[in-house]
Structures are given as C-alpha cells and as structure tokens.
Design an enzyme around this catalytic site. Structure first.
Site, PDB file in Angstrom:
ATOM      1  N   HIS A   1      42.108  32.677  37.322  1.00  0.00           N
ATOM      2  CA  HIS A   1      42.086  34.162  36.761  1.00  0.00           C
ATOM      3  C   HIS A   1      42.904  33.983  35.380  1.00  0.00           C
ATOM      4  CE1 HIS A   1      41.470  35.511  40.906  1.00  0.00           C
ATOM      5  NE2 HIS A   1      40.207  35.997  40.390  1.00  0.00           N
TER       6      HIS A   1
ATOM      7  N   ASP B   1      32.053  30.311  40.236  1.00  0.00           N
ATOM      8  CA  ASP B   1      30.979  31.127  40.658  1.00  0.00           C
ATOM      9  C   ASP B   1      29.673  30.692  39.571  1.00  0.00           C
ATOM     10  OD1 ASP B   1      32.240  32.594  42.776  1.00  0.00           O
ATOM     11  OD2 ASP B   1      33.489  33.267  41.034  1.00  0.00           O
TER      12      ASP B   1
ATOM     13  N   SER C   1      40.835  33.383  45.815  1.00  0.00           N
ATOM     14  CA  SER C   1      41.272  34.337  46.708  1.00  0.00           C
ATOM     15  C   SER C   1      41.255  34.040  48.025  1.00  0.00           C
ATOM     16  CB  SER C   1      41.202  35.608  46.269  1.00  0.00           C
ATOM     17  OG  SER C   1      41.362  35.681  44.807  1.00  0.00           O
TER      18      SER C   1
HETATM   19  O1  PAF Z   1      33.897  36.858  40.370  1.00  0.00           O
HETATM   20  C1  PAF Z   1      34.189  38.219  40.584  1.00  0.00           C
HETATM   21  O2  PAF Z   1      35.549  38.299  40.807  1.00  0.00           O
HETATM   22  C2  PAF Z   1      33.401  39.279  40.803  1.00  0.00           C
HETATM   23  O3  PAF Z   1      32.166  38.895  41.442  1.00  0.00           O
HETATM   24  C3  PAF Z   1      33.378  40.185  39.777  1.00  0.00           C
HETATM   25  C4  PAF Z   1      32.591  39.308  38.362  1.00  0.00           C
HETATM   26  C5  PAF Z   1      34.559  40.634  39.181  1.00  0.00           C
HETATM   27  C6  PAF Z   1      32.322  41.257  39.878  1.00  0.00           C
HETATM   28  O4  PAF Z   1      32.877  42.137  41.012  1.00  0.00           O
END
Ligand code: PAF
Length: 286
Positions: free
Chosen positions: A34, A149, A185
């Site tokens: 992140h 993702d 996570s």
């Molecule tokens: O990737 C994520 O953490 C979630 O799918 C997001 C993009 C914050 C949407 O809730």
C-alpha cells in the site's frame, strides 16, 4: 495529515485545494505494498488522499468481512510517515446510508463474472460501486491501484471508461516478501506452517510463465492443470483457478496478441490467496 470521517468534511477540505489530487483507495491494514501506492501518488500530484474503508458490499455472506483486520491507528501512523495529506475513513452508514441491500450499485458485465468474479459472485460489483462512490467524493485526478488485484484493476478501468469518469487509473507492480509471496493483508491469516507453504503460489506461476516464455510450451491447459496439482500437493485446497489469459481482456489468449497474464487464486487454511504474473509472448510463439 487530516483524518476525515464524513463526506461533508472531505468535500469541504478538498474543495479549497489548488493543484492535482492523487487518490489511493484501501481497506486499511496497510503494508509496504500500500505504501508503494502512496509513494506513487506523492510523485504524481500535489495532494495525496487515502481512503480506509472495509467495504461490506464486496464481501460474500461467508467471507471474512467481520474478521478483516481493522488497524486505523497504526494505518494513520504509517500514512503520516508516508506524507499523506488526507485520510478519508468513513463508517458504513456514511457510504451506504440506506444499508447495503438498498443501495444503487454499479455492474461491470463479463469482466466481473469470470475468475475471481465466478468464485466470489457480486464481489466486483461491490468493488466498482464503492470505488465510483469514492471517486465522486474525492474527485481525484489520479487513482493508484496495485496489480496484485489484476482483475480488479481491469474492472475499474472498464468502469471508468464506460461511465466517462474523469480520473486517470495508474497501476503499480505487486510487492513481494523476500520468499516471493505477494504482500497481502490476508497473509496474516496463515499459520506458521501455511506461511512456509504460501510462496508456492508465486513459484508455480513463475514456472508456468517460464514454460511459455522460455521453453516454448504450447499446451496451456496442461500447464494450468500441472500448476493446480502442484498447489494441491503442497497443501492448498483445490484452486479456484489457475489460468493463462489475455492481459487486456482476460479472454482466451491469442498468439497474435503477445501480452498475456497468468492468474491464480487458491485457499490455504483460512486465507484465500491470489497472485498473477505478466507474460510477454516471444515472437517465435505460433
Ligand atoms: O483493493 C482493495 O483494497 C479494495 O478492493 C478497494 C479498491 C479499496 C475497494 O474497496
């Protein structure tokens, strides 16, 4: 750094800004992956906004919504270090004032129904719905997402294009632990023994990628089946999928379009792990 719990406070704070805004949507429980998105956001724009919201709409009824780690205080400390300007951290009633069942939703057909979408019905509608809502609240110039993702990024790009949302989507490479495990996570759901076994997911993807790119393997179904078997032999449950797909459409790969991706999702104990690797088809592949 300002921590904003409401839409009204967020709009008020952001409406006075000059310059460009880069936005990183998250569900919190932040890790280095992140923070690499926040760093990119910092490079791109004058102001960085991060949202922290565990979105109930993207979890199925038997998934880990209740168990999902919520660590707002630690997250904010890390975001402050990373020079974030604003954290939007609403509660569910702020985002879904009529509840999740009665809310207006966004559907991104086809792309949302395959791979993770087939294993998690409604998941990508939940993601698209919250991301569009967050875009409308924040109105960023850029939004930064992680390529772990991979399918999510394609769904969001499609939504933004179809609905003409004025934001540029930036995607960033997956960050990995030293042993190759993609940062997530959900890795903290793994027991010590499962954590030892987890890098096997990245390893089978590397082997499959190498088979195609370097060894000239042609039988994709056999490669996918072998990867799935290796995962099961290592202790994973039957994978939701291991698939080689076109990197732009997630359709069946076509040798005429050289950008492919191999994607996999499989459960290990309580954790559902996903990972992917890009494949660049050699010119000799026919
Ligand atoms: O990737 C994520 O953490 C979630 O799918 C997001 C993009 C914050 C949407 O809730």
């Amino acid at each position: 750094m300002h921590i904003l719990p409401t839409i009204a406070a967020t709009r008020a704070a952001l409406s006075t800004l000059d310059g460009r805004i880069a936005f990183v949507p998250t569900m919190g429980n932040l890790h280095a992956g992140h923070l690499s998105l926040v760093e990119k956001a910092r490079e791109l724009a004058d102001h960085v906004v991060v949202s922290i919201f565990v979105n109930p709409l993207q979890f199925g009824p038997h998934e880990d919504f209740a168990a999902y780690p919520r660590t707002l205080r630690e997250d904010c400390a890390q975001l402050e270090q990373a020079r974030t300007d604003f954290v939007f951290a609403p509660d569910s009633a702020e985002i879904y004032p009529h509840g999740t069942a009665a809310t207006t939703t966004v559907q991104v057909p086809e792309l949302s129904d395959i791979l993770c979408g087939a294993a998690r019905p409604g998941h990508f509608s939940g993601v698209a719905t919250v991301v569009l809502r967050l875009f409308n609240i924040i109105q960023p110039h850029y939004a930064v997402f992680g390529e772990k993702d991979f399918q999510q990024v394609l769904v969001i790009r499609r939504m933004v294009k179809d609905l003409q949302v004025p934001v540029e989507i930036i995607s960033m490479p997956t960050l990995r632990e030293a042993d190759g495990l993609a940062m997530s996570s959900r890795n903290q759901y793994l027991s010590p023994a499962e954590r030892q076994c987890a890098p096997m997911l990245a390893q089978v993807l590397h082997k499959l990628k190498q088979g195609i790119e370097q060894d000239g393997e042609r039988d994709l179904a056999a490669l996918e089946a072998e990867a799935a078997q290796t995962l099961q032999a290592a202790g994973f449950a039957t994978p939701d999928y291991v698939r080689v797909r076109d990197a732009e459409t997630l359709g069946t790969p076509d040798p005429a379009r050289p950008e492919w991706v191999v994607l996999a999702a499989a459960r290990l104990g309580k954790a559902r792990l996903i990972d992917n690797l890009r494949i660049h088809l050699p010119e000799t592949f026919v």
